[in-house]
Design a protein around this motif. Structure first.
Motif, PDB file in Angstrom:
ATOM      1  N   LEU A   1       0.828  -1.206   0.000  1.00  0.00           N
ATOM      2  CA  LEU A   1       0.000   0.000   0.000  1.00  0.00           C
ATOM      3  C   LEU A   1       0.865   1.261   0.000  1.00  0.00           C
ATOM      4  O   LEU A   1       0.579   2.226  -0.718  1.00  0.00           O
ATOM      5  N   ARG A   2       1.927   1.255   0.804  1.00  0.00           N
ATOM      6  CA  ARG A   2       2.825   2.413   0.827  1.00  0.00           C
ATOM      7  C   ARG A   2       3.493   2.606  -0.531  1.00  0.00           C
ATOM      8  O   ARG A   2       3.640   3.718  -1.025  1.00  0.00           O
TER       9      ARG A   2
ATOM     10  N   THR B   1      -5.736   3.233  -6.459  1.00  0.00           N
ATOM     11  CA  THR B   1      -7.002   3.477  -5.769  1.00  0.00           C
ATOM     12  C   THR B   1      -7.783   2.200  -5.499  1.00  0.00           C
ATOM     13  O   THR B   1      -8.489   2.112  -4.488  1.00  0.00           O
ATOM     14  N   LEU B   2      -7.684   1.192  -6.385  1.00  0.00           N
ATOM     15  CA  LEU B   2      -8.484  -0.020  -6.248  1.00  0.00           C
ATOM     16  C   LEU B   2      -8.326  -0.681  -4.876  1.00  0.00           C
ATOM     17  O   LEU B   2      -9.331  -1.055  -4.252  1.00  0.00           O
ATOM     18  N   PRO B   3      -7.101  -0.833  -4.323  1.00  0.00           N
ATOM     19  CA  PRO B   3      -6.999  -1.475  -2.996  1.00  0.00           C
ATOM     20  C   PRO B   3      -7.662  -0.681  -1.881  1.00  0.00           C
ATOM     21  O   PRO B   3      -8.061  -1.264  -0.863  1.00  0.00           O
ATOM     22  N   LEU B   4      -7.772   0.651  -2.044  1.00  0.00           N
ATOM     23  CA  LEU B   4      -8.374   1.458  -0.977  1.00  0.00           C
ATOM     24  C   LEU B   4      -9.846   1.123  -0.777  1.00  0.00           C
ATOM     25  O   LEU B   4     -10.402   1.418   0.291  1.00  0.00           O
TER      26      LEU B   4
ATOM     27  N   ALA C   1      11.257  -5.296  -6.226  1.00  0.00           N
ATOM     28  CA  ALA C   1      10.220  -4.268  -6.341  1.00  0.00           C
ATOM     29  C   ALA C   1       9.140  -4.750  -7.306  1.00  0.00           C
ATOM     30  O   ALA C   1       9.433  -5.347  -8.339  1.00  0.00           O
ATOM     31  N   LEU C   2       7.880  -4.520  -6.938  1.00  0.00           N
ATOM     32  CA  LEU C   2       6.756  -5.006  -7.731  1.00  0.00           C
ATOM     33  C   LEU C   2       6.185  -3.891  -8.601  1.00  0.00           C
ATOM     34  O   LEU C   2       6.235  -2.709  -8.242  1.00  0.00           O
ATOM     35  N   SER C   3       5.623  -4.294  -9.741  1.00  0.00           N
ATOM     36  CA  SER C   3       4.927  -3.339 -10.595  1.00  0.00           C
ATOM     37  C   SER C   3       3.589  -2.979  -9.959  1.00  0.00           C
ATOM     38  O   SER C   3       3.143  -3.610  -8.984  1.00  0.00           O
ATOM     39  N   THR C   4       2.917  -1.972 -10.523  1.00  0.00           N
ATOM     40  CA  THR C   4       1.614  -1.595  -9.981  1.00  0.00           C
ATOM     41  C   THR C   4       0.617  -2.738 -10.104  1.00  0.00           C
ATOM     42  O   THR C   4      -0.168  -2.999  -9.181  1.00  0.00           O
ATOM     43  N   GLN C   5       0.631  -3.462 -11.214  1.00  0.00           N
ATOM     44  CA  GLN C   5      -0.288  -4.589 -11.396  1.00  0.00           C
ATOM     45  C   GLN C   5       0.007  -5.700 -10.396  1.00  0.00           C
ATOM     46  O   GLN C   5      -0.910  -6.277  -9.797  1.00  0.00           O
TER      47      GLN C   5
ATOM     48  N   SER D   1       1.424  -5.366  -7.495  1.00  0.00           N
ATOM     49  CA  SER D   1       1.078  -4.890  -6.156  1.00  0.00           C
ATOM     50  C   SER D   1      -0.422  -4.943  -5.916  1.00  0.00           C
ATOM     51  O   SER D   1      -0.895  -5.428  -4.882  1.00  0.00           O
ATOM     52  N   VAL D   2      -1.216  -4.434  -6.880  1.00  0.00           N
ATOM     53  CA  VAL D   2      -2.656  -4.347  -6.646  1.00  0.00           C
ATOM     54  C   VAL D   2      -3.283  -5.746  -6.584  1.00  0.00           C
ATOM     55  O   VAL D   2      -4.153  -6.015  -5.736  1.00  0.00           O
ATOM     56  N   TRP D   3      -2.846  -6.684  -7.422  1.00  0.00           N
ATOM     57  CA  TRP D   3      -3.447  -8.015  -7.375  1.00  0.00           C
ATOM     58  C   TRP D   3      -2.964  -8.812  -6.163  1.00  0.00           C
ATOM     59  O   TRP D   3      -3.705  -9.648  -5.643  1.00  0.00           O
ATOM     60  N   SER D   4      -1.752  -8.551  -5.676  1.00  0.00           N
ATOM     61  CA  SER D   4      -1.321  -9.170  -4.421  1.00  0.00           C
ATOM     62  C   SER D   4      -2.175  -8.681  -3.266  1.00  0.00           C
ATOM     63  O   SER D   4      -2.560  -9.459  -2.373  1.00  0.00           O
TER      64      SER D   4
END
Length: 817
Positions: free
Chosen positions: A491-492, A509-512, A725-729, A731-734
């Motif tokens: 999230l950070r 925004t999706l995880p929020l 380091a993870l990409s945005t995709q 990160s969000v799916w994790s």
């Protein structure tokens, strides 16, 4: 000096060149003496040159040019199509008659127009070659000013071999504001002392009877104004000054040069340009002088008094006043010198780091007052002052003394340096400075991932910050699936992602939607702030939606089918969570997905975008069941990614076909096993995906669909083992996978300091002072996971590291050594 123009034909183009002729007007001889000598001669309108030459001895010559008659802008004689045009006065009053002087190079018809942001008046006048005076009535329609333009046209003369000619000139006429402008005067001392009041008397004249005048007054350090290029406010210029011409002047002259391949020319007279500079400075070391007072009513005597409390300041302050009544405006400005009898100027570093050594440079100048021995005291907190600082010094009037005092920074913070100088007459002059000490070393992050067995406990205390510099440490503790995937860290990472394309805004925004409790614990905002962030993201995304419902990456556009499905998925989930998504925009987005699915080309390997679109449509009850069965029964083996197969499975689950859904999830799991065993290895694809992203997406959708055809532990282990380091995709799916497991895991049972934990465990600590000992116990029959992440600046030297890159730094002397 007379300038004419000659046209000529060269290489198929018409060109022109100026011809300048000089003819003597008068002359004579003079004898130079000790003083200046005045000469005079009768001249007519036009441009002249005065040349002075020696008649004996070594030859020396000098010249200067001037213009006789009404002023004409310097560029009016630079091109053959510009008309020499001027007005007899700089400003007029309504009812007067302006005299317009035009000097065409040929006889013809002059079209005289008066314009502002509209056409005010127009007249046609026959003019002769040379000087012509044309009266132009000034009316109320001229407003605060107008432009007077004249276009002189000569028709073609085939017998004489003359092409048509046109000359254009333009001048601005100002209107005297009269009673609409106030006369403002400032009565302030030329020199005043700091640490006391600065009284300013403002006088306003010219107001209409019965109207109350008001004034605002600003007092600002002239150095600040010079740095930022700030000019004193001038409402008179704003309301009564020259405005840009609000009309275009067009003609077809460029097409009338007898069809002889005439080159289209550009007529230029004046112009507009905006100049500005951007300055950014470190925090000031001294108090800034930038004060404002008002509105203040002007009294019946036409005056008002405003007072400012001056700080410890030596310099020039500019006073800027703006006055107004219901029918008039005015302004005034003046400068005031603020200084002590002994001016103390101090130069300190903009900032220091702990352990840095620098110096404090003091310069003391005796400007006025008694001379003699002066006491000096220099002290500071949070820093160490070294060297032999004298307790006093002797300064004669006009003399300057300089001292250099070594300074060593110790503690982090904003520290105060105090310089106190006592004059011979007992007056103490105190100057305070702020010296920022910053720990600018980068933070490091240390993450420990632990398995907390059934019945075991773990105690967290301030040893977590043992090797971090005091005041720089923070920590995040989490347990359960949210810990296994390091949801706080992800999230950070997403929150700090610097770019703002549509995919990245959606991913941030999706995880929020699901982690509001986690984001609140991390200091990313309470529920209201999180809701505003989501609402703002929806607004930005919808500005990038085209009329057909598609979404562009940076602006409204179309073409990326997978992105359309991803953004529509976010909007669908946001609506389900109660967020406002306009019905028309959402309906258009679904229509776009439906149309893209209906017109999708057949494929032997692919379908990532079609599968995603069908899943979003199925969630909203807008998918065609026949399409879902076709892609599940006929095209399943042609789907290119495990995520696409999982999305078809999720779509079937939405429609209650669990049998086909389980079969698709089983196929997705087999496809995942057939990929690289290291799911964390990045393989970038056109659908923004990697093996790790597909792993997290498969786990998310299978858990949400209630399918047991996947190995949750194996997929979770692959996600949790990603050490990069993870990409945005990714990160969000994790994060979505962590949320799905949290919602599904009903056997979780943790106690914190003996109290049962309600919901996922996550705690954030901004400093060691905020950390009370924390005892976490796993009371369930299953192992759970614990992640502890500490951030801060280490108090020990760090070893170099990285991912295949190395940064070195070299310092050179001016000689290159």
């Amino acid at each position: 000096i007379r300038t004419t123009y000659q046209w000529y034909h060269s290489y198929g183009n018409w060109e022109w060149e100026p011809l300048t002729r000089r003819s003597p007007v008068t002359g004579g001889e003079i004898t130079l003496g000790t003083g200046p000598i005045e000469i005079s001669a009768p001249v007519d309108w036009g441009q002249y040159e005065l040349v002075v030459e020696t008649t004996k001895g070594d030859y020396i010559a000098s010249s200067t040019d001037f213009y006789a008659g009404w002023y004409v802008p310097a560029d009016t004689t630079k091109t053959p199509d510009t008309l020499e045009l001027s007005l007899d006065k700089p400003a007029y009053k309504p009812g007067e008659t302006a005299m317009l002087r035009v000097v065409p190079r040929f006889a013809g018809t002059a079209l005289v127009s008066v314009m502002s942001n509209r056409l005010i008046a127009m007249q046609a006048v026959e003019v002769s070659e040379g000087e012509n005076l044309i009266p132009v009535p000034v009316t109320d329609d001229w407003g605060t000013g107008a432009y007077v333009t004249a276009s002189v046209i000569r028709p073609a003369n085939a017998e004489a071999g003359q092409n048509p000619s046109r000359a254009l000139g333009l001048a601005h006429a100002s209107i005297d504001p009269g009673a609409k402008q106030l006369a403002v005067a400032l009565d302030a001392p030329e020199i005043t002392a700091p640490r006391g009041p600065l009284d300013v008397k403002v006088k306003v004249d010219g107001g209409a009877p019965g109207e109350t005048a008001y004034v605002t007054l600003a007092a600002v350090d002239l150095g600040i104004l010079n740095m930022t290029g700030f000019d004193a406010p001038d409402p008179s210029e704003h309301y009564f000054g020259q405005r840009r011409l609000g009309m275009e002047i067009r003609d077809i002259y460029g097409r009338l040069i007898d069809g002889l391949s005439g080159e289209m020319g550009a007529l230029r007279s004046g112009g507009d340009a905006a100049s500005g500079a951007s300055f950014q400075s470190p925090p000031p070391t001294e108090e800034l002088v930038a004060y404002f007072e008002g509105p203040v009513a002007i009294g019946p005597d036409g005056t008002a008094t405003v007072s400012f409390d001056m700080p410890e300041f030596n310099g020039t302050v500019r006073l800027m006043a703006i006055a107004w009544t219901p029918s008039a405006v005015g302004q005034a400005d003046t400068d005031v010198i603020v200084r002590d009898p002994v001016v103390v100027t101090a130069s300190v570093p903009r900032f220091l780091a702990p352990g840095d050594q620098s110096r404090l440079l003091l310069e003391m100048t005796h400007v006025e007052g008694p001379s003699g021995r002066m006491g000096l005291d220099v002290s500071g907190s949070g820093v160490t002052l070294a060297g032999n600082v004298p307790s006093g010094l002797t300064l004669d009037k006009g003399a300057t003394e300089r001292l250099s005092i070594p300074v060593t920074a110790t503690e982090v913070g904003d520290h105060t340096l105090r310089i106190a100088l006592t004059t011979p007459d007992g007056r103490q002059l105190v100057k305070s400075l702020t010296l920022p000490v910053r720990a600018n070393d980068p933070e490091i992050s240390t993450t420990q991932r632990l398995t907390l067995a059934a019945g075991d406990s773990f105690t967290l205390d301030d040893n977590l910050f043992a090797n971090l510099r005091p005041g720089t440490g923070s920590a995040v503790v989490s347990a359960g699936p949210i810990a296994r995937f390091d949801a706080p860290g992800l999230l950070r990472t997403l929150d700090r992602y610097p770019y703002g394309c549509t995919e990245q805004i959606t991913s941030k925004t999706l995880p929020l939607l699901y982690f509001n409790a986690v984001s609140s614990a991390l200091g990313m905002g309470d529920d209201a702030r999180v809701q505003k962030r989501i609402d703002d993201a929806i607004s930005v995304i919808l500005t990038r939606q085209s009329s057909n419902g598609a979404f562009g990456l940076w602006r409204a556009g179309s073409g990326d089918f997978w992105l359309d499905a991803y953004v529509s998925d976010f909007l669908s989930r946001a609506r389900a969570k109660g967020y406002t998504v306009p019905d028309r925009a959402f309906r258009t987005a679904l229509d776009n997905l439906r149309n893209r699915v209906n017109y999708a080309a057949d494929f032997d390997k692919g379908g990532e975008d079609v599968a995603y679109a069908l899943m979003v449509l199925a969630r909203e009850g807008a998918a065609n069941m026949g399409d879902l069965r076709y892609y599940a029964d006929v095209k399943a083996v042609a789907l290119a990614t495990p995520l696409a197969a999982a999305q078809i499975g999720a779509a079937l689950a939405f429609y209650g076909d669990q049998t086909r859904a389980d079969r698709m999830f089983a196929q997705a799991a087999r496809m995942m096993d057939g990929r690289m065993q290291d799911a964390a290895s990045p393989l970038w694809r056109a659908d923004y995906g990697t093996n790790l992203r597909d792993t997290a997406g498969l786990l998310t959708l299978a858990v949400e669909a209630g399918s047991d055809r996947i190995d949750r532990d194996a997929l979770s282990a692959r996600i949790g083992s990603a050490n990069r380091a993870l990409s945005t995709q990714e990160s969000v799916w994790s994060l979505m996978a962590a949320h799905a497991l949290i919602a599904d895991e009903s056997t979780q049972s943790l106690t914190v300091n003996g109290t049962p934990q309600d919901g996922p465990l996550i705690r954030s600590y901004e400093s060691a002072m905020a950390l009370d000992p924390l005892a976490i116990r796993n009371n369930s029959a299953r192992d759970t996971y614990l992640t502890v992440t500490a951030l801060g600046v280490p108090d020990y030297p760090l070893a170099s590291g990285g991912y295949g890159y190395k940064i070195t730094r070299s310092y050179f002397t001016p000689e290159g050594k």
